[in-house]
Design an enzyme around this catalytic site. Sequence first.
Site: not given
Ligand code: OAD
Length: 257
Positions: A107-108, A125, A161, A201, A244
Amino acid sequence: MPEAALPAPPLGLLEALRSARRPLVLTGAGMSAESGIATFRGGEDSLWSRFDPTQLATADAFDADPALVWAWYRWRMAKLRMSQPHAGHAALAALARLRPGLVLATQNVDDLHERAGGRGVLHLHGEIAATRCRRCDRPQAIEIDPAWAERPQLRAAPPACAVCGGPLRPGVVWFGESPPARALRAAIGAAQVADLVLVVGTSGLVYPAAGLPAAAPASVPRYEINPEPSALSAAMDGLWRAQAGVALPRLVELLAQ
Ligand code: OAD
């Protein structure tokens, strides 16, 4: 987290990985956290606790105030460009070499998986630096200036553009937009034939990405690497409460033994 504090991997993960031929790995913002990139949720430094997504992460927000939105994304582009992949990114790339059937969906919007040697990464994303015209949709690369991260500004007009003069937008998927169809299709296909799902993560709150683990057959083992509980934890067969950047290198090390 010091190495001594790393708990052992959850029961069955190593065995599942040893026999897996088509593992699906889903990563989220926590994957990049140890590279110094703020996550979206959790903690006072997280992006959505400091910024309002409705003002910054929708097409309507961009159309209403392109300079506000562009300044925020170019700040993030520069921060991402200046960050480095960590040992966890390298471990996933190594795992993909050991298991050529592995599919990595993220999702990154950064390119840290690729910079660590990851190939064929499915960006659900988008990719922030894949800028394109908001009006004619043509892709158009820009030079990323480190000063955007060092001296962030509240407003900056998006570049025009070269073809139609419309404003350039970042290559991310905004709220209300659909994920890139090819990447999503490939990720769902990989989930349907996966023999192991590893979720790293992510808070598991944003769909359709968060639905990928459930798209795998019911018998497939599912594991999570995350220091905190997520919305997906309850559906997992095993939880590794670890970061991670520590857990993934350990996993690859154990696999090699
Ligand atoms: P979130 O910011 O919602 O969640 C991050 C997760 O990473 C949490 O569950 C943390 O506990 C975990 N975390 C933090 N540090 C970590 C580490 N060192 N190792 C492993 N895990 C760790 O991020 P996403 O789930 O990616 O969308 O968010 C989903 C989407 O919401 C993003 O892609 C973005 C956002 O709005 C868009 O931009 C479309």
